[in-house]
Design an enzyme around this catalytic site. Structure first.
Site, PDB file in Angstrom:
ATOM      1  N   ASP A  75       0.801  -1.234   0.000  1.00 14.25           N
ATOM      2  CA  ASP A  75       0.000   0.000   0.000  1.00 14.25           C
ATOM      3  C   ASP A  75       0.833   1.284   0.000  1.00 14.25           C
ATOM      4  O   ASP A  75       0.337   2.344   0.390  1.00 14.25           O
ATOM      5  CB  ASP A  75      -0.948   0.009   1.211  1.00 14.25           C
ATOM      6  CG  ASP A  75      -2.100  -0.957   1.023  1.00 14.25           C
ATOM      7  OD1 ASP A  75      -2.636  -1.026  -0.092  1.00 14.25           O
ATOM      8  OD2 ASP A  75      -2.455  -1.642   2.000  1.00 14.25           O
TER       9      ASP A  75
ATOM     10  N   ASP B 258      -6.618  -3.638  -6.389  1.00 14.67           N
ATOM     11  CA  ASP B 258      -6.266  -2.360  -5.757  1.00 14.67           C
ATOM     12  C   ASP B 258      -4.801  -1.989  -6.004  1.00 14.67           C
ATOM     13  O   ASP B 258      -4.429  -0.819  -6.019  1.00 14.67           O
ATOM     14  CB  ASP B 258      -6.479  -2.415  -4.229  1.00 14.67           C
ATOM     15  CG  ASP B 258      -7.688  -3.197  -3.777  1.00 14.67           C
ATOM     16  OD1 ASP B 258      -8.130  -4.098  -4.518  1.00 14.67           O
ATOM     17  OD2 ASP B 258      -8.174  -2.942  -2.677  1.00 14.67           O
TER      18      ASP B 258
HETATM   19  N1  GLY Z   1      -7.500  -1.088  -0.741  1.00 13.66           N
HETATM   20  C1  GLY Z   1      -8.425  -1.517   0.195  1.00 13.66           C
HETATM   21  C2  GLY Z   1      -9.813  -1.157  -0.110  1.00 13.66           C
HETATM   22  O1  GLY Z   1     -10.126  -0.657  -1.164  1.00 13.66           O
HETATM   23  O2  GLY Z   1     -10.638  -1.405   0.769  1.00 13.66           O
END
Ligand code: GLY
Length: 391
Positions: A115, A175
């Site tokens: 992330d 993501d």
């Molecule tokens: N990246 C985590 C979410 O979108 O919840």
């Protein structure tokens, strides 16, 4: 009555009614802007704390969920303040944005997560748009060096998560496309093509494996890290493995539009357009443009919406409109903003929390943050406002 007099009365009535309508429209937009400014003030006056970033709020108990910098959402609050500075020109927001941004720096060494883009690029990267800052550039490049330690060339992807090791060997979630922006920018800053090349490898692998024939995306793909085989295609946050989790579709549309920005590779543009078409034409997308949290949630229309998914797509489509000139994209972005600038979505002035919008949905798998104000809903809302303004 004389015909001319009748025409005059009609014209006069029409004039008065048009004037009233103009007045009421301008009053409406003025009062919406005032409401937004009141929300912004609550954000800038929120007490600084290097260990605790506001993430969401449970309005029933009025409890703000606060997270440490290692949480995937930590960079959004600083990003929001940078963006409000861009919208208002008020230096108070910039000064506070700098302070919140500085608290994220230690994440540049955190190799336990994919992330990095969400945390570092949405804070330092937004700051870099405002001012040329060598410290920010160095932090972005160091963060990119850390992120690429998670890349596996056999799979052709950056590993997303380290948890759930009993089930997954090498999970990659849609993501993860969002973290590529940090890599593309790190190459632009440093001149080292390693980051750009890994970003392309990751995007190509995602393009090849993550999309269904109808151009919706799965959430999680698990790979065998020894030979790159796909072990499973499943969900983590959607209603089921074959469903279309709304935010995941948003990450795909945004991710491939952004990848096109840096590469001008048509296959990325085509994927962004194809998934946008799936999203925009879905029978379960409500008229007002704000999706339910999952397109296949079982109790539609009695399911929570996800404002965050709506604004991620609205922001992406404002950019996609710039590449294609297709008004369908612009119209969706405008519609979402119009819907959100209504009383149902902007939090009332009385609610003392550092957020703007209600009705985002976080993680159904944990039954957590469903239908609440969430920091990343605000982030992509503000980004859409800025992108539409720039057009
Ligand atoms: N990246 C985590 C979410 O979108 O919840």
């Amino acid at each position: 009555m004389n015909k001319n007099i009748l025409i005059l009365i009609f014209a006069f009535t029409l004039m008065i009614s048009c004037k009233n309508e103009t007045n009421s429209n301008s009053e409406d937009s003025e009062s919406i802007d005032t409401r937004l400014e009141e929300r912004y003030k609550k954000m800038v006056s929120y007490a600084l704390d290097s260990t605790s970033f506001p993430r969401s709020v449970n309005l029933k108990t009025n409890t703000i969920k606060k997270v440490p910098s290692k949480d995937w959402t930590s960079g959004f609050f600083a990003g929001n303040l940078w963006q409000i500075y861009e919208l208002t020109g008020d230096e108070t927001y910039k000064n506070q944005a700098k302070k919140w941004t500085a608290f994220i720096e230690k994440e540049k060494f955190n190799d336990r997560t994919h992330d990095m883009g969400f945390k570092v690029f949405n804070s330092f990267g937004k700051g870099l748009k405002i001012e040329d800052n060598q410290v920010y550039k160095d932090i972005i490049v160091k963060s990119a060096q850390t992120l690429i330690t998670r890349y596996n060339d056999t799979v052709g992807s950056i590993r997303s998560w380290d948890f759930n090791k009993k089930r997954w060997d090498f999970p990659v979630i849609i993501d993860n496309m969002m973290n590529l922006e940090l890599l593309f920018e790190a190459t632009k800053i440093s001149g080292d093509s390693v980051f750009h090349n890994i970003a392309i490898k990751h995007a190509n692998t995602t393009l090849k494996n993550h999309f269904r024939p109808n151009n919706s995306t799965w959430h999680v793909l698990d790979y065998n890290p020894e030979n790159g085989d796909i072990r499973m295609r499943v969900t983590h946050q959607g209603i089921n493995d074959d469903s279309s989790w709304a935010r995941g579709q948003g990450w795909a549309i945004y991710g491939f539009t952004m990848a096109y920005r840096y590469t001008k590779d048509d296959k990325y543009l085509n994927q962004a357009m194809a998934t946008a078409s799936f999203f925009l034409n879905h029978k379960n997308l409500p008229e007002d443009g704000i999706p339910y949290w999952d397109f296949d949630a079982p109790n539609i229309p009695n399911e929570p919406r996800d404002v965050s998914a709506g604004v991620i797509v609205a922001s992406a489509l404002a950019e996609l409109y710039g590449y294609t000139g297709d008004e369908v994209y612009l119209n969706y972005s405008k519609k979402v903003i119009q819907t959100l600038k209504s009383t149902d979505y902007i939090l009332s002035d009385e609610i003392e929390v550092p957020f703007v919008l209600d009705h985002s949905s976080g993680d159904w798998s944990k039954r957590s943050e469903m239908d609440e104000p969430i920091v990343y809903g605000d982030y992509y809302f503000l980004e859409t406002l800025l992108r539409l303004k720039a057009l």
